[in-house]
Write a protein that holds these residues in place. Sequence first.
Motif, short mmCIF file in Angstrom:
data_model
loop_
_atom_site.label_atom_id
_atom_site.label_comp_id
_atom_site.label_asym_id
_atom_site.label_seq_id
_atom_site.Cartn_x
_atom_site.Cartn_y
_atom_site.Cartn_z
N PRO A 56 17.35 -97.84 -12.47
CA PRO A 56 18.55 -97.56 -13.26
C PRO A 56 18.95 -98.72 -14.17
O PRO A 56 19.35 -98.51 -15.32
N GLY A 57 18.83 -99.96 -13.68
CA GLY A 57 19.16 -101.11 -14.52
C GLY A 57 18.20 -101.26 -15.70
O GLY A 57 18.61 -101.60 -16.81
N ALA A 58 16.92 -101.00 -15.45
CA ALA A 58 15.93 -101.09 -16.53
C ALA A 58 16.17 -100.01 -17.58
O ALA A 58 16.06 -100.29 -18.79
N VAL A 59 16.52 -98.82 -17.15
CA VAL A 59 16.81 -97.74 -18.11
C VAL A 59 18.06 -98.07 -18.91
O VAL A 59 18.11 -97.86 -20.12
N ALA A 60 19.08 -98.63 -18.25
CA ALA A 60 20.31 -99.00 -18.94
C ALA A 60 20.05 -100.09 -19.98
O ALA A 60 20.56 -100.04 -21.10
N THR A 61 19.22 -101.08 -19.63
CA THR A 61 18.87 -102.14 -20.58
C THR A 61 18.10 -101.58 -21.76
O THR A 61 18.35 -101.95 -22.91
N PHE A 62 17.17 -100.66 -21.49
CA PHE A 62 16.39 -100.04 -22.56
C PHE A 62 17.30 -99.30 -23.53
O PHE A 62 17.19 -99.46 -24.76
N PHE A 63 18.21 -98.47 -23.02
CA PHE A 63 19.09 -97.71 -23.90
C PHE A 63 20.09 -98.60 -24.62
O PHE A 63 20.47 -98.32 -25.76
N THR A 65 19.43 -101.69 -25.65
CA THR A 65 18.64 -102.27 -26.73
C THR A 65 18.40 -101.26 -27.84
O THR A 65 18.50 -101.58 -29.02
N LEU A 66 18.09 -100.03 -27.46
CA LEU A 66 17.88 -98.97 -28.44
C LEU A 66 19.15 -98.71 -29.24
O LEU A 66 19.11 -98.55 -30.46
N ASP A 67 20.29 -98.70 -28.57
CA ASP A 67 21.57 -98.49 -29.24
C ASP A 67 21.88 -99.63 -30.21
O ASP A 67 22.33 -99.40 -31.34
#
Length: 83
Positions: A56-63, A65-67
């Motif tokens: 979940p933390g990795a997905v949150a960081t990815f989104f 960065t994408l944002d």
Amino acid sequence: MRDERTGGVDGVGVLIFFALVGAFICARARVPGGAVLFALVALVLFVASPIGQGVPGAVATFFSTLDDAATPVLNNEEAGTSR
């Protein structure tokens, strides 16, 4: 029963494996609802395991960065002036 060596529940890997096999079987039988359900069960089991707790933390960081990368483009702004 907890496994003291790994800190996880005995057999969670087997449950994940069978959930993925169930998703594959449903997909091959052209039952999309069952395939999605089994895949979601496998994902929840994986995230609940000690190995998958960082997902979940990795997905949150990815989104995040994408944002940060997409916001200036979507608002027609320069790259450094969005915040």
